[in-house]
Design a protein around this motif. Structure first.
Motif, PDB file in Angstrom:
ATOM      1  N   VAL A  55     -49.644 -15.383  49.017  1.00 29.95           N
ATOM      2  CA  VAL A  55     -49.429 -14.345  48.003  1.00 29.95           C
ATOM      3  C   VAL A  55     -47.959 -13.948  47.882  1.00 29.95           C
ATOM      4  CG1 VAL A  55     -49.966 -11.980  47.321  1.00 29.95           C
ATOM      5  CG2 VAL A  55     -51.788 -13.480  48.129  1.00 29.95           C
ATOM      6  N   PRO A  56     -47.285 -13.528  48.959  1.00 30.61           N
ATOM      7  CA  PRO A  56     -45.879 -13.137  48.785  1.00 30.61           C
ATOM      8  C   PRO A  56     -44.981 -14.295  48.380  1.00 30.61           C
ATOM      9  CG  PRO A  56     -46.471 -13.169  51.109  1.00 30.61           C
ATOM     10  CD  PRO A  56     -47.740 -13.301  50.342  1.00 30.61           C
ATOM     11  N   TRP A  57     -45.284 -15.525  48.841  1.00 30.25           N
ATOM     12  CA  TRP A  57     -44.423 -16.637  48.456  1.00 30.25           C
ATOM     13  C   TRP A  57     -44.653 -17.055  47.004  1.00 30.25           C
ATOM     14  CZ3 TRP A  57     -43.741 -15.627  53.453  1.00 30.25           C
ATOM     15  CH2 TRP A  57     -42.468 -15.901  53.965  1.00 30.25           C
ATOM     16  N   TYR A  58     -45.852 -16.830  46.508  1.00 32.93           N
ATOM     17  CA  TYR A  58     -46.069 -17.013  45.071  1.00 32.93           C
ATOM     18  C   TYR A  58     -45.166 -16.069  44.292  1.00 32.93           C
ATOM     19  CZ  TYR A  58     -48.316 -16.528  40.509  1.00 32.93           C
ATOM     20  OH  TYR A  58     -48.549 -16.447  39.157  1.00 32.93           O
ATOM     21  N   GLU A  59     -45.103 -14.816  44.718  1.00 26.21           N
ATOM     22  CA  GLU A  59     -44.288 -13.829  44.016  1.00 26.21           C
ATOM     23  C   GLU A  59     -42.800 -14.117  44.157  1.00 26.21           C
ATOM     24  OE1 GLU A  59     -47.355 -10.028  44.267  1.00 26.21           O
ATOM     25  OE2 GLU A  59     -45.680 -10.137  45.676  1.00 26.21           O
ATOM     26  N   PRO A  64     -36.982  -7.724  70.311  1.00 29.53           N
ATOM     27  CA  PRO A  64     -35.600  -7.832  69.833  1.00 29.53           C
ATOM     28  C   PRO A  64     -35.476  -7.177  68.460  1.00 29.53           C
ATOM     29  CG  PRO A  64     -36.419  -9.953  70.596  1.00 29.53           C
ATOM     30  CD  PRO A  64     -37.599  -9.041  70.513  1.00 29.53           C
ATOM     31  N   GLU A  65     -34.324  -6.621  68.183  1.00 30.53           N
ATOM     32  CA  GLU A  65     -34.095  -5.977  66.892  1.00 30.53           C
ATOM     33  C   GLU A  65     -33.517  -6.972  65.900  1.00 30.53           C
ATOM     34  OE1 GLU A  65     -31.398  -2.417  64.896  1.00 30.53           O
ATOM     35  OE2 GLU A  65     -31.662  -2.497  67.078  1.00 30.53           O
ATOM     36  N   LEU A  66     -34.138  -7.083  64.721  1.00 30.19           N
ATOM     37  CA  LEU A  66     -33.629  -7.932  63.652  1.00 30.19           C
ATOM     38  C   LEU A  66     -33.121  -7.075  62.504  1.00 30.19           C
ATOM     39  CD1 LEU A  66     -35.358 -10.073  65.289  1.00 30.19           C
ATOM     40  CD2 LEU A  66     -35.535 -11.288  63.123  1.00 30.19           C
ATOM     41  N   SER A  67     -32.449  -7.711  61.552  1.00 34.14           N
ATOM     42  CA  SER A  67     -31.780  -6.980  60.475  1.00 34.14           C
ATOM     43  C   SER A  67     -32.741  -6.196  59.598  1.00 34.14           C
ATOM     44  CB  SER A  67     -30.963  -7.949  59.612  1.00 34.14           C
ATOM     45  OG  SER A  67     -30.015  -8.628  60.397  1.00 34.14           O
ATOM     46  N   GLY A  68     -33.890  -6.773  59.255  1.00 35.83           N
ATOM     47  CA  GLY A  68     -34.812  -6.091  58.352  1.00 35.83           C
ATOM     48  C   GLY A  68     -36.036  -6.927  58.091  1.00 35.83           C
ATOM     49  N   THR A  69     -36.800  -6.546  57.066  1.00 38.94           N
ATOM     50  CA  THR A  69     -38.037  -7.229  56.724  1.00 38.94           C
ATOM     51  C   THR A  69     -37.829  -8.144  55.523  1.00 38.94           C
ATOM     52  OG1 THR A  69     -38.763  -5.510  55.187  1.00 38.94           O
ATOM     53  CG2 THR A  69     -39.326  -5.221  57.524  1.00 38.94           C
ATOM     54  N   LEU A  70     -38.811  -8.999  55.284  1.00 41.03           N
ATOM     55  CA  LEU A  70     -38.754  -9.869  54.114  1.00 41.03           C
ATOM     56  C   LEU A  70     -38.755  -9.032  52.835  1.00 41.03           C
ATOM     57  CD1 LEU A  70     -38.821 -12.781  52.999  1.00 41.03           C
ATOM     58  CD2 LEU A  70     -41.322 -12.617  53.014  1.00 41.03           C
ATOM     59  N   THR A  71     -39.430  -7.891  52.863  1.00 40.26           N
ATOM     60  CA  THR A  71     -39.447  -7.009  51.702  1.00 40.26           C
ATOM     61  C   THR A  71     -38.035  -6.575  51.334  1.00 40.26           C
ATOM     62  OG1 THR A  71     -41.651  -6.174  52.283  1.00 40.26           O
ATOM     63  CG2 THR A  71     -40.333  -4.841  50.774  1.00 40.26           C
ATOM     64  N   GLY A  72     -37.297  -6.066  52.312  1.00 42.45           N
ATOM     65  CA  GLY A  72     -35.937  -5.626  52.060  1.00 42.45           C
ATOM     66  C   GLY A  72     -35.017  -6.771  51.677  1.00 42.45           C
ATOM     67  N   SER A  78     -34.373 -22.027  47.155  1.00 46.52           N
ATOM     68  CA  SER A  78     -34.152 -22.812  48.364  1.00 46.52           C
ATOM     69  C   SER A  78     -34.195 -21.933  49.607  1.00 46.52           C
ATOM     70  CB  SER A  78     -32.813 -23.549  48.275  1.00 46.52           C
ATOM     71  OG  SER A  78     -31.738 -22.630  48.183  1.00 46.52           O
ATOM     72  N   THR A  79     -33.672 -20.712  49.502  1.00 46.87           N
ATOM     73  CA  THR A  79     -33.701 -19.795  50.643  1.00 46.87           C
ATOM     74  C   THR A  79     -35.120 -19.356  50.948  1.00 46.87           C
ATOM     75  OG1 THR A  79     -31.483 -18.972  50.153  1.00 46.87           O
ATOM     76  CG2 THR A  79     -32.872 -17.592  51.543  1.00 46.87           C
ATOM     77  N   PHE A  80     -35.890 -18.990  49.910  1.00 45.63           N
ATOM     78  CA  PHE A  80     -37.264 -18.561  50.132  1.00 45.63           C
ATOM     79  C   PHE A  80     -38.134 -19.720  50.631  1.00 45.63           C
ATOM     80  CE2 PHE A  80     -36.343 -15.132  46.838  1.00 45.63           C
ATOM     81  CZ  PHE A  80     -36.140 -14.168  47.809  1.00 45.63           C
ATOM     82  N   THR A  81     -37.852 -20.922  50.168  1.00 46.74           N
ATOM     83  CA  THR A  81     -38.585 -22.088  50.671  1.00 46.74           C
ATOM     84  C   THR A  81     -38.271 -22.317  52.141  1.00 46.74           C
ATOM     85  OG1 THR A  81     -38.556 -23.111  48.481  1.00 46.74           O
ATOM     86  CG2 THR A  81     -38.975 -24.553  50.354  1.00 46.74           C
ATOM     87  N   TYR A  82     -37.006 -22.150  52.493  1.00 44.83           N
ATOM     88  CA  TYR A  82     -36.567 -22.297  53.880  1.00 44.83           C
ATOM     89  C   TYR A  82     -37.268 -21.275  54.774  1.00 44.83           C
ATOM     90  CZ  TYR A  82     -33.277 -22.105  57.840  1.00 44.83           C
ATOM     91  OH  TYR A  82     -32.704 -22.096  59.088  1.00 44.83           O
ATOM     92  N   LEU A  83     -37.342 -20.028  54.331  1.00 46.01           N
ATOM     93  CA  LEU A  83     -38.018 -18.991  55.097  1.00 46.01           C
ATOM     94  C   LEU A  83     -39.533 -19.231  55.136  1.00 46.01           C
ATOM     95  CD1 LEU A  83     -36.116 -15.793  53.892  1.00 46.01           C
ATOM     96  CD2 LEU A  83     -35.874 -16.972  56.075  1.00 46.01           C
ATOM     97  N   GLY A  84     -40.088 -19.739  54.033  1.00 44.71           N
ATOM     98  CA  GLY A  84     -41.516 -20.022  53.992  1.00 44.71           C
ATOM     99  C   GLY A  84     -41.917 -21.077  55.000  1.00 44.71           C
TER     100      GLY A  84
END
Length: 285
Positions: free
Chosen positions: A242-246, A95-103, A117-123
């Motif tokens: 690592v990315p969630w620390y950042e 399936p096609e999604l909007s983009g990556t976590l980087t973007g 709160s958003t990054f915690t939710y995604l984490g």
């Protein structure tokens, strides 16, 4: 790269594909947009990964995808298409999604400070996806923001769209052996359906000999850097951290873009590992 499709290609029976519409690149190929031809899905698009890897490696990824099963935080496997005529690449559909976590992180940070709160939710979603993989003895081995897809999905209970994260890109994933079948020789016994003894510990640690040089350098776990002969689910947990620390601290985890620099940063931040944990070849260096 393919130049054209041959008449009768099964991929063309399922999708309308432009050979020039590349909207993503992965470690082993490119991703193109395919528009479904099925009457019930006409107009909708999927992501088609054209892999350049050896056929054996591509087949291994497909086998891993089939064993993963369905989970809301793991990309769905829609099917695979073997090479046909002029198209020498194996194609895997998702399936096609909007983009990556980087973007997503860049766009959010560019407009305003990171929304914790958003990054915690995604984490949490990422950890739930990893837990699903590890319960099936699958190690991703290449977890990075570019391989975590973010998009919107309908929420049946709230009646609106919700943010969803899905783990993708399983070309470097491996299946761990079942310790009851292929674990080291040991005395095994069951208590309440659980394996105890050495086999039980092997299941708990989920370690297995694998190729060390995989994954983006910045997100590699220590056991990959020092080429440990055994590695397992722990490397995915490190690569998640690592990315969630950042994201949550707005600070770069480590500098440099090579293993030597990363290893020096890790030692400075968390300390040197015990020599007993290092392979014999590394201890002598």
């Amino acid at each position: 790269m393919f130049r054209e499709f041959d008449v009768g290609d099964p991929l063309l029976d399922a999708y309308e594909v432009s050979p020039h519409a590349v909207f993503g690149r992965v470690s082993d190929g490119v991703v193109r947009r395919g528009y479904a031809r099925a009457p019930t899905r006409r107009g909708s698009s999927d992501a088609l990964k054209f892999t350049f890897e050896h056929a054996c490696k591509a087949h291994r990824e497909i086998e891993v995808l089939r064993k993963i099963g369905e989970h809301p935080n793991v990309i769905e496997f829609l099917g695979a298409y073997a090479p046909y005529g002029a198209r020498t690449q194996r194609v895997v559909a998702f399936p096609e999604l909007s983009g990556t976590l980087t973007g997503f992180a860049r766009r959010g940070l560019a407009r305003e400070p990171a929304d914790h709160s958003t990054f915690t939710y995604l984490g949490r979603q990422c950890l739930e996806g990893l837990s699903h993989l590890h319960r099936r003895r699958i190690v991703h081995r290449d977890l990075s923001p570019s391989n975590l897809l973010v998009g919107l999905s309908p929420c049946a209970f709230a009646g609106h769209m919700r943010l969803v994260l899905k783990i993708s890109e399983f070309s470097r994933a491996r299946e761990l052996p079942d310790p009851e079948i292929s674990g080291p020789p040991c005395k095994r016994r069951r208590i309440d359906g659980k394996v105890t003894g050495d086999a039980g510990e092997a299941l708990k640690d989920q370690s297995f000999a694998m190729t060390p040089a995989v994954g983006a350098v910045m997100y590699r776990a220590p056991e990959l850097i020092w080429a440990s002969p055994e590695s397992g689910t722990g490397m995915d947990v490190w690569s998640f951290g690592v990315p969630w620390y950042e994201l949550l601290t707005s600070q770069v985890w480590a500098g440099g873009d090579d293993e030597q620099s990363l290893w020096a940063w890790i030692i400075c931040r968390v300390g040197a590992p015990s020599l007993s944990l290092l392979p014999a070849s590394t201890r002598r260096q």
